[in-house]
Structure formats: structure tokens, C-alpha cells
Design an enzyme around this catalytic site. Sequence first.
Site: not given
Length: 354
Positions: A46, A329, A332
Site C-alpha cells: 500500500s 491514517d 500511511h
Amino acid sequence: MELPKLLISLFLFSFSSFFLGAESDYPQHSNLKRLRPNRLFVFGDSYADTGNIRKSLSDSWKIPYGITFPQKPSGRFSDGRVATDFLARYLGIKSPIPYTWKDYAGKERLLYGMNYAYGGTGVFKTKDNPLPNMTTQIDYFQRVLAAGNIYSPSDLPSSLALVSVAGNDYATFLALKRPLTELPAFMKQVVDQIAVNAMRIHKLGVNKIVIPSMQPLGCLPSITVFNSFQRCNATDNASTNLHNYLLHKAIARLNNETKPSTFVVLDHYNAFLTVFKNKGPEPGVSRFGNPLKPCCVGVNSSYDCSNVDEKGEKKYIICEDPKAAFFWDIFHPSEEGWRSVYSVLHKHLKAIWI
């Protein structure tokens, strides 16, 4: 990177004595051509994914992700751009199209490369995750090359591969409740597989492969929440450094075996720390009031950024200005966080280029 909440108990051992001299094991090649690549192929998780996961499967396609760029969810695990986008910007090319969107992109757009990264994945299969690990991602790349209708063999020597491994394998290790005494050996397995993957990409024709070091896991908000986002966990960071030490060793071996091809460790770890510690006018680097505090969080520990209840009511809180937060968040970086990291890395990229 989608680490489970049990990451809070990450690692118990300190391996600081192993880290000395890691940088000296990285060979420098004087015969590199100083030309930037003109296409980018991306593999990993991610930190690099720009939209490969199906919309029904990922929070990255839900509001408020993408609130900064492109002002709507785009499949990126951030409020905006991620590492892939900033590396592409440095190369002077458009961010490569996600693999799952290739059939909807024009031929000209595909010439900038392709992104095979899927959020939540690792070099091995990760827990409760049906998405393709890195080996499978490279299989997809190989199939695209074999088809011959997008890229020719002459395209690859001027290409760059980004290989992102941000910790999901270690999250799975913990989720499976494996003994922590087995962790150092597992780290070596992870790093050895990274090296195998990087060599495979090279043998497919890509002459420059960049592998970021792992970011300081002990500084993730999922960890620092337990001290009100005031300090990083030194033990977790020491264990992260063992991964990075092993990575430097493995990449040094690859460079010794494959001249003039170059495998490069891009120092995410120290770039993150440089941004965290920035107290003055570091060129291009934002000064964050509290870099460990994320912008988007659940209203309590039962919820995460983007969650809503059965009535569709928001169960998350967003900071007033995402540009003032390093983390988007609990796992990330924000777009501004990534921009600052790659501003720090600019000199490194310039020094190793091509």
C-alpha cells in the site's frame, strides 16, 4: 501497508550491534550512465499501490481517502499521492497506470510503465488476504512482457523498478502467533525473497531496481497511539533496523553478482526520521507540529479512517488541514508526508542516478 492492531507488540529484541557498517556494504559503480529512466514498474504494497484493489475490497476507495488528490478516492492509501507518484515525478514521467486498469488506458499512457502493487500484500502470502503477493505480481509483469503488445525488449533497459516492502509479512508473522524467537530467521527469509524477486525483475530486462528500506515501524501511529503520539518505540525501530541491515547485505551481494546492473536501497528509514526531527528550514521539507499524530482516525479503537456505521454516519475524524499532518491514517503517510520524504531523498536519488 495494512498492519493489524496487534502490531503494537511488534518486536522484543534489539539488534543494534548488527547495524554498524551496513552502508559500507553497498557497492558504488562508477560506470553508471547518468540518464533517468523513462518508465517505471512498481511492485509491493500500500505504500506503492495507486489503485489495483477492487473498489469493493478496500478502504482506499472510500471517502475521505483521496481528499487532497484527486479530490476523491482513487485507490491510494492516503489523502493524495503516495511514494510511486513522487518517484515518477522525480523521473519526469506520469505515474504508471495500475495493472488492473491497463485495459482502460490508452497506449501512450501505458508507455510510462505499470504498477503491480497491491495494498496489504507482502513478499509471502499475508493473513486473510487473497490479493497477489510479490511473486504473483511479477508473474503478471512477465505475462504483460510476453504478450509483446505494450512493451518491447528494447523498452526495458531504460526502465526502473520500485520494489516496496513495508511490513505486512511481519504483521502476518505476529498474527499467526509465531514465537518471537523465530523472528530473526523469518526476517532473513523475507529479505532473501526480496533479493530473489529483485533478481527476477532484473533478468526480465529491467536494469535499475530500487528497494526502499523499511520505514521506522516504531513510529507508526498504530504504535505511538499508546503514548499519545509523543515518541517512537525504540525497540520496534531497532528490529526494523535488523531488516534494513539484512537488506543492505543482500543488495550488496546482488550488485557484486550482476555488474553493471545496479540494485539500490532507497533510505526510507532515515528519510522518515529526518522529517520527524525537522526543526528548521530544511529545503522542501515541511515542519510538522506533531509528525506522529495522524490526520484521519476512528472515533474510537473499534473504528478506522473511512468507517461508517449501519446508518451511514461517519465514525472517523479528520484533522483541519491534511497538509499539516505527516501521517494520513495510523499506517500511511499523507501526501505532504510523502512529499517531504522524497524531498529528503532528492539528493540520494540524484547521487545514484542512472
